[in-house]
Design a protein around this motif. Structure first.
Motif, mmCIF file in Angstrom:
data_model
loop_
_atom_site.group_PDB
_atom_site.id
_atom_site.type_symbol
_atom_site.label_atom_id
_atom_site.label_comp_id
_atom_site.label_asym_id
_atom_site.label_seq_id
_atom_site.Cartn_x
_atom_site.Cartn_y
_atom_site.Cartn_z
ATOM 1 N N LEU A 100 0.826 -1.199 0.000
ATOM 2 C CA LEU A 100 0.000 0.000 0.000
ATOM 3 C C LEU A 100 0.862 1.252 0.000
ATOM 4 N N ILE A 101 0.451 2.237 -0.764
ATOM 5 C CA ILE A 101 1.069 3.560 -0.671
ATOM 6 C C ILE A 101 0.407 4.295 0.485
ATOM 7 N N ASP A 102 -0.904 4.162 0.584
ATOM 8 C CA ASP A 102 -1.678 4.798 1.660
ATOM 9 C C ASP A 102 -2.192 3.732 2.614
ATOM 10 N N GLU A 103 -1.721 3.787 3.853
ATOM 11 C CA GLU A 103 -2.193 2.845 4.873
ATOM 12 C C GLU A 103 -3.606 3.186 5.324
ATOM 13 N N LYS A 104 -3.949 4.470 5.242
ATOM 14 C CA LYS A 104 -5.277 4.951 5.627
ATOM 15 C C LYS A 104 -5.816 5.808 4.478
ATOM 16 N N PRO A 105 -7.125 5.848 4.325
ATOM 17 C CA PRO A 105 -7.717 6.684 3.271
ATOM 18 C C PRO A 105 -7.400 8.161 3.496
ATOM 19 N N ARG A 106 -7.379 8.900 2.399
ATOM 20 C CA ARG A 106 -7.184 10.343 2.477
ATOM 21 C C ARG A 106 -8.207 11.021 1.580
ATOM 22 N N TYR A 107 -8.262 12.338 1.666
ATOM 23 C CA TYR A 107 -9.203 13.114 0.866
ATOM 24 C C TYR A 107 -8.760 13.129 -0.589
ATOM 25 N N GLY A 108 -9.700 12.897 -1.487
ATOM 26 C CA GLY A 108 -9.431 12.972 -2.917
ATOM 27 C C GLY A 108 -10.351 13.971 -3.579
ATOM 28 N N ALA A 109 -10.110 14.218 -4.850
ATOM 29 C CA ALA A 109 -10.936 15.144 -5.614
ATOM 30 C C ALA A 109 -12.381 14.675 -5.606
#
Length: 133
Positions: A100-109
């Motif tokens: 995974l690049i992101d272990e947790k979700p983040r805000y996207g467009a």
């Protein structure tokens, strides 16, 4: 787990030039433009069928899109797949040994929750998981 292709992200050097092609040549309609500060990107949304094209222009020469273009040139940067529960999807990916690049979700467009999977685990494609509420 994956419901559909949510969008295809295309890295472009100049959003206005790219929109000229997508709108005037392909006949697509611009739905909107958004700046996502944390990702250092300006995004144009062009719906097509039940998915969309996202044109991505870097807002910073050190941003991920600028670095992508420097290394690979303009073109498809990622494919995003819609999921119902991104936290559950990330856990399933971890259990399956996906990097995974992101272990947790983040805000996207577009207000989406997003997370990226590393191309070394996905046969060379940058995969984005995307949850829209």
């Amino acid at each position: 787990m994956v419901k559909k292709v949510d969008h295809i992200g295309i890295a472009v050097s100049n959003l206005d030039d790219a929109l000229e092609f997508y709108e005037k040549v392909l006949g697509m309609s611009l739905q909107g433009i958004e700046i996502v500060e944390e990702q250092k990107v300006k995004v144009a949304f062009l719906p097509i069928g039940d998915t969309e094209i996202e044109l991505l222009e870097s807002t910073d020469k050190e941003g991920p899109i600028a670095k992508f273009i420097e290394k690979k040139g303009e073109g498809i940067q990622h494919i995003a797949y819609r999921v119902d529960d991104i936290e559950k999807a990330l856990e399933e990916m971890r259990q399956k040994g996906i990097r995974l690049i992101d272990e947790k979700p983040r805000y996207g467009a577009g207000g989406a929750k997003i997370a990226f999977l590393h191309p070394k685990s996905t046969k060379g494609v940058l995969v984005e998981l995307c949850q829209r509420d």
